[in-house]
Design an enzyme around this catalytic site. Structure first.
Site, short mmCIF file in Angstrom:
data_model
loop_
_atom_site.label_atom_id
_atom_site.label_comp_id
_atom_site.label_asym_id
_atom_site.label_seq_id
_atom_site.Cartn_x
_atom_site.Cartn_y
_atom_site.Cartn_z
N CYS A 18 8.51 15.95 -3.18
CA CYS A 18 9.47 14.86 -3.38
C CYS A 18 10.66 14.97 -2.44
O CYS A 18 11.13 13.98 -1.88
CB CYS A 18 9.98 14.85 -4.82
SG CYS A 18 8.71 14.53 -6.05
N ASP A 110 9.02 -13.43 -3.53
CA ASP A 110 8.69 -14.29 -4.67
C ASP A 110 8.45 -13.48 -5.94
O ASP A 110 8.00 -13.98 -6.95
CB ASP A 110 7.48 -15.17 -4.37
CG ASP A 110 6.18 -14.37 -4.18
OD1 ASP A 110 6.20 -13.13 -4.30
OD2 ASP A 110 5.15 -15.01 -3.92
#
Length: 193
Positions: A18, A110
């Protein structure tokens, strides 16, 4: 102009994979900004942990000028991870809680998800591929083209099968090259990007 967004989930703070991923993402922030993409990360630790971990992340970037400019969601109870189906069934933390997988969700202006990639907790992501995929998504979302295997920006693209031969000159004035195939079907048509 509405932005694209990418949500990245991370199993935990202070983990080696990470940390390397967020350092690379920090280095690439300008590349995503150039593409009008907003970034947001998620990790299953608290905000104080994120703040301290951020110093480690920034310390391994290639430049002292690199600072994390995107938010990291705190999700210690895995509520967001559960809702978004981001849990890795095979990986657990020391207390037995499932870790999040390395999810990548690319969301169009969208508000629809255009791409999702799930890596297991043990595999680091390839952000160059994610940028390439964003470039392809942004190109193909509003055009009648698709990208072929291993496409890179600037390479030729494929004309969608629903485009008729009569529409070709209007939509692709630079021309279209049809690939001859043994089937005799003319479905593989290329044009300049």
């Amino acid at each position: 102009m509405c932005s694209w967004a990418i949500l990245f989930s991370h199993p935990a703070d202070y983990t080696p994979v990470c940390t390397t991923e967020l350092a690379r993402l920090t280095e690439l922030q300008s590349q995503f900004k150039k593409r009008n993409v907003k970034l947001i990360a998620l990790s299953c630790d608290n905000v104080d942990s994120h703040k301290s971990w951020s110093k480690d992340i920034e310390s391994i970037t290639k430049s002292e000028e690199c600072h994390i400019e995107f938010p990291i969601i705190s999700d210690p109870n895995r509520e967001v991870a559960v809702k978004l189906d981001m849990l890795d069934p095979d990986e657990r933390d020391a207390s037995g809680m499932p870790l999040t997988c390395r999810a990548v969700f690319v969301i169009a202006p969208d508000k629809t998800m255009k791409l999702s990639i799930l890596y297991p907790a043990t595999i680091g992501r390839n952000f160059d591929e994610i940028i390439r995929a964003v470039d392809a998504l942004q190109l193909t979302t509003n055009k009648n083209v698709a990208t072929p295997v291993n496409w890179k920006p600037g390479d030729d693209v494929i004309v969608m099968p629903n485009v008729t031969d009569e529409e070709l000159p209007k939509l692709f004035p630079q021309g279209v090259k049809q690939q001859r195939l043994p089937s005799g079907k003319n479905y593989l048509r290329y044009t300049k990007c």
